[in-house]
Design a protein around this motif. Sequence first.
Motif, PDB file in Angstrom:
ATOM      1  N   TRP A 194       0.674  -0.798   0.124  1.00  0.00           N
ATOM      2  CA  TRP A 194      -0.184   0.060   0.038  1.00  0.00           C
ATOM      3  C   TRP A 194       0.693   0.977   0.440  1.00  0.00           C
ATOM      4  O   TRP A 194       0.696   2.229  -0.404  1.00  0.00           O
ATOM      5  N   ARG A 195       1.397   1.066   1.119  1.00  0.00           N
ATOM      6  CA  ARG A 195       2.853   2.434   0.881  1.00  0.00           C
ATOM      7  C   ARG A 195       3.446   2.412  -0.413  1.00  0.00           C
ATOM      8  O   ARG A 195       4.554   3.352  -0.773  1.00  0.00           O
ATOM      9  N   LYS A 196       3.661   1.880  -1.326  1.00  0.00           N
ATOM     10  CA  LYS A 196       4.553   2.455  -2.112  1.00  0.00           C
ATOM     11  C   LYS A 196       3.613   2.447  -3.697  1.00  0.00           C
ATOM     12  O   LYS A 196       4.225   2.499  -4.372  1.00  0.00           O
ATOM     13  N   GLY A 197       2.267   2.650  -3.344  1.00  0.00           N
ATOM     14  CA  GLY A 197       1.807   2.475  -4.611  1.00  0.00           C
ATOM     15  C   GLY A 197       1.251   3.881  -4.492  1.00  0.00           C
ATOM     16  O   GLY A 197       1.334   4.539  -3.522  1.00  0.00           O
ATOM     17  N   TYR A 198      -0.356   3.915  -5.625  1.00  0.00           N
ATOM     18  CA  TYR A 198      -0.773   5.033  -6.100  1.00  0.00           C
ATOM     19  C   TYR A 198      -2.429   5.440  -5.553  1.00  0.00           C
ATOM     20  O   TYR A 198      -2.671   4.769  -6.509  1.00  0.00           O
ATOM     21  N   TYR A 199      -2.940   5.882  -4.466  1.00  0.00           N
ATOM     22  CA  TYR A 199      -4.251   5.907  -4.270  1.00  0.00           C
ATOM     23  C   TYR A 199      -4.481   7.098  -3.993  1.00  0.00           C
ATOM     24  O   TYR A 199      -3.765   8.097  -3.377  1.00  0.00           O
ATOM     25  N   PRO A 200      -5.571   7.586  -4.907  1.00  0.00           N
ATOM     26  CA  PRO A 200      -6.180   8.812  -4.635  1.00  0.00           C
ATOM     27  C   PRO A 200      -6.913   8.977  -3.328  1.00  0.00           C
ATOM     28  O   PRO A 200      -7.645   8.153  -2.582  1.00  0.00           O
ATOM     29  N   MET A 201      -6.928  10.197  -2.949  1.00  0.00           N
ATOM     30  CA  MET A 201      -7.471  10.051  -1.525  1.00  0.00           C
ATOM     31  C   MET A 201      -8.471  11.549  -1.900  1.00  0.00           C
ATOM     32  O   MET A 201      -8.688  12.686  -0.715  1.00  0.00           O
ATOM     33  N   GLY A 202      -8.257  12.474  -2.876  1.00  0.00           N
ATOM     34  CA  GLY A 202      -9.253  13.707  -3.253  1.00  0.00           C
ATOM     35  C   GLY A 202      -9.641  13.329  -4.463  1.00  0.00           C
ATOM     36  O   GLY A 202     -10.043  12.273  -5.257  1.00  0.00           O
ATOM     37  N   GLU A 203     -10.096  14.676  -5.390  1.00  0.00           N
ATOM     38  CA  GLU A 203     -11.502  14.393  -6.472  1.00  0.00           C
ATOM     39  C   GLU A 203     -10.188  14.548  -7.282  1.00  0.00           C
ATOM     40  O   GLU A 203      -9.102  15.186  -7.855  1.00  0.00           O
ATOM     41  N   VAL A 204     -10.401  13.303  -7.899  1.00  0.00           N
ATOM     42  CA  VAL A 204     -10.151  13.160  -9.703  1.00  0.00           C
ATOM     43  C   VAL A 204      -9.772  13.544 -10.656  1.00  0.00           C
ATOM     44  O   VAL A 204      -9.681  13.873 -11.526  1.00  0.00           O
ATOM     45  N   ILE A 205     -11.171  14.871 -10.280  1.00  0.00           N
ATOM     46  CA  ILE A 205     -11.775  15.678 -11.487  1.00  0.00           C
ATOM     47  C   ILE A 205     -11.686  17.003 -10.402  1.00  0.00           C
ATOM     48  O   ILE A 205     -12.352  17.192  -9.723  1.00  0.00           O
ATOM     49  N   GLN A 206     -11.597  17.447 -11.315  1.00  0.00           N
ATOM     50  CA  GLN A 206     -10.722  19.657 -11.236  1.00  0.00           C
ATOM     51  C   GLN A 206     -12.076  20.143 -12.121  1.00  0.00           C
ATOM     52  O   GLN A 206     -11.301  19.910 -12.975  1.00  0.00           O
ATOM     53  N   LEU A 207     -12.973  20.846 -11.168  1.00  0.00           N
ATOM     54  CA  LEU A 207     -13.079  21.892 -11.957  1.00  0.00           C
ATOM     55  C   LEU A 207     -12.970  22.893 -12.721  1.00  0.00           C
ATOM     56  O   LEU A 207     -11.632  23.619 -11.818  1.00  0.00           O
ATOM     57  N   PRO A 208     -12.840  23.965 -13.772  1.00  0.00           N
ATOM     58  CA  PRO A 208     -13.066  24.729 -13.947  1.00  0.00           C
ATOM     59  C   PRO A 208     -12.496  26.364 -12.920  1.00  0.00           C
ATOM     60  O   PRO A 208     -13.558  25.971 -11.939  1.00  0.00           O
ATOM     61  N   GLU A 209     -11.673  26.989 -13.278  1.00  0.00           N
ATOM     62  CA  GLU A 209     -12.413  28.211 -11.431  1.00  0.00           C
ATOM     63  C   GLU A 209     -13.362  29.044 -12.102  1.00  0.00           C
ATOM     64  O   GLU A 209     -14.182  29.285 -12.884  1.00  0.00           O
ATOM     65  N   ASN A 210     -14.198  29.228 -11.247  1.00  0.00           N
ATOM     66  CA  ASN A 210     -15.662  29.925 -11.163  1.00  0.00           C
ATOM     67  C   ASN A 210     -16.739  28.888 -11.625  1.00  0.00           C
ATOM     68  O   ASN A 210     -17.428  29.632 -11.915  1.00  0.00           O
ATOM     69  N   ALA A 211     -16.509  28.056 -11.768  1.00  0.00           N
ATOM     70  CA  ALA A 211     -17.611  26.823 -12.288  1.00  0.00           C
ATOM     71  C   ALA A 211     -18.955  26.833 -11.198  1.00  0.00           C
ATOM     72  O   ALA A 211     -18.098  26.912 -10.011  1.00  0.00           O
ATOM     73  N   PHE A 212     -20.086  27.008 -11.192  1.00  0.00           N
ATOM     74  CA  PHE A 212     -20.193  26.996 -12.971  1.00  0.00           C
ATOM     75  C   PHE A 212     -20.838  28.569 -12.897  1.00  0.00           C
ATOM     76  O   PHE A 212     -20.872  29.125 -12.454  1.00  0.00           O
ATOM     77  N   ARG A 213     -21.105  29.187 -14.156  1.00  0.00           N
ATOM     78  CA  ARG A 213     -21.648  30.213 -14.828  1.00  0.00           C
ATOM     79  C   ARG A 213     -22.689  30.250 -14.471  1.00  0.00           C
ATOM     80  O   ARG A 213     -22.913  31.523 -13.887  1.00  0.00           O
ATOM     81  N   ASN A 214     -23.686  28.960 -14.235  1.00  0.00           N
ATOM     82  CA  ASN A 214     -24.299  29.580 -14.226  1.00  0.00           C
ATOM     83  C   ASN A 214     -25.698  27.748 -13.971  1.00  0.00           C
ATOM     84  O   ASN A 214     -24.686  26.677 -13.595  1.00  0.00           O
ATOM     85  N   GLY A 215     -26.840  28.622 -13.549  1.00  0.00           N
ATOM     86  CA  GLY A 215     -27.482  26.636 -13.184  1.00  0.00           C
ATOM     87  C   GLY A 215     -27.816  25.502 -13.935  1.00  0.00           C
ATOM     88  O   GLY A 215     -27.532  24.316 -13.911  1.00  0.00           O
ATOM     89  N   ALA A 216     -27.675  26.155 -15.606  1.00  0.00           N
ATOM     90  CA  ALA A 216     -27.767  24.671 -16.429  1.00  0.00           C
ATOM     91  C   ALA A 216     -26.847  24.149 -16.214  1.00  0.00           C
ATOM     92  O   ALA A 216     -26.379  22.574 -16.433  1.00  0.00           O
ATOM     93  N   ASP A 217     -25.312  24.959 -16.504  1.00  0.00           N
ATOM     94  CA  ASP A 217     -24.545  23.962 -16.306  1.00  0.00           C
ATOM     95  C   ASP A 217     -24.058  23.157 -15.535  1.00  0.00           C
ATOM     96  O   ASP A 217     -23.480  22.307 -15.040  1.00  0.00           O
TER      97      ASP A 217
END
Length: 296
Positions: A57-80
């Motif tokens: 485990w300690r030698k591997g790569y395991y995410p503990m955070g969001e693997v998708i990061q949104l654009p800055e100031n997302a979202f422009r509106n409710g539809a998006d």
Amino acid sequence: MLVALALFTVGAGAVAGCGSEKADGRGAQPRDADPEPEARARQVADAWDGSEATEVWRKGYYPMGEVIQLPENAFRNGADKRAYSARNFVLRGKLPSTAQKDGQVKWESGGSLVLPLMGAREAYETVARNSADGPHLTVTGAELGEMALATSRGPATVPAWLFTLEGYDTPLKRVALSPSQLPEPPIGPAREVPTDELAPLDRLVEAAGDGQSVTVAATHGSCDDGPAVDVLETGGSVVLSASVVGTKEGPCASGLRVKEVQVKLDRPIGDRVLLDAFTGRPVPYGDQDGPSPSWS
């Protein structure tokens, strides 16, 4: 009163409730065969601490955070925002191919790991789950870059596909690597889980930036007061035990729900293994609408 969390999914055309009988006419099976939560957590910690599985485990790569990061100031509106919640995307442009076969995880604390690189098309398909009528986000292109990510070994810089979204000045980022294969766990589950039943913890949502807490999603029913998560900390592991609160009639099968629970730790999680007491395995990471890694 806490009871071991074991929630039953509701089959098509059937509605279950608190204390209801199974479809075969038998009453709900007793849970007194399960170990006491604290004793079970200690068993799991003792099995993992100092084990070969922990070293892997300690030698591997395991995410503990969001693997998708949104654009800055997302979202422009409710539809998006609705479009992203539904993962409704339209591709208007060509996704690049790359001759690069591998990508490198680089940890702030030192050390790196080379893993197979995920192609732009595969990464796009993990983000864009739908292409239906209604509000949608439009992807016009992509390029290979990097992003910061919390992992089981601390903060890291990882390869990422940067998707250009129509109407946004900064890209949507998706990690271009899959997690390392998990080691064989040194302990089995508390008991076998039937196919119509869910394990207590659904997934890890995120670890705090300072490592002093983790947020997990736990399942519960509509006729209880929600989930609770206890923690046992050792030098090598953090074991979480999920339960439901406020039901006296046994597991509640009506209206399955998922709720996020923040668990505070006595000290930063560091490189300790985050474990589910029920399954005896690391708590799987994955956001609710996005992809979760395979932990089998």
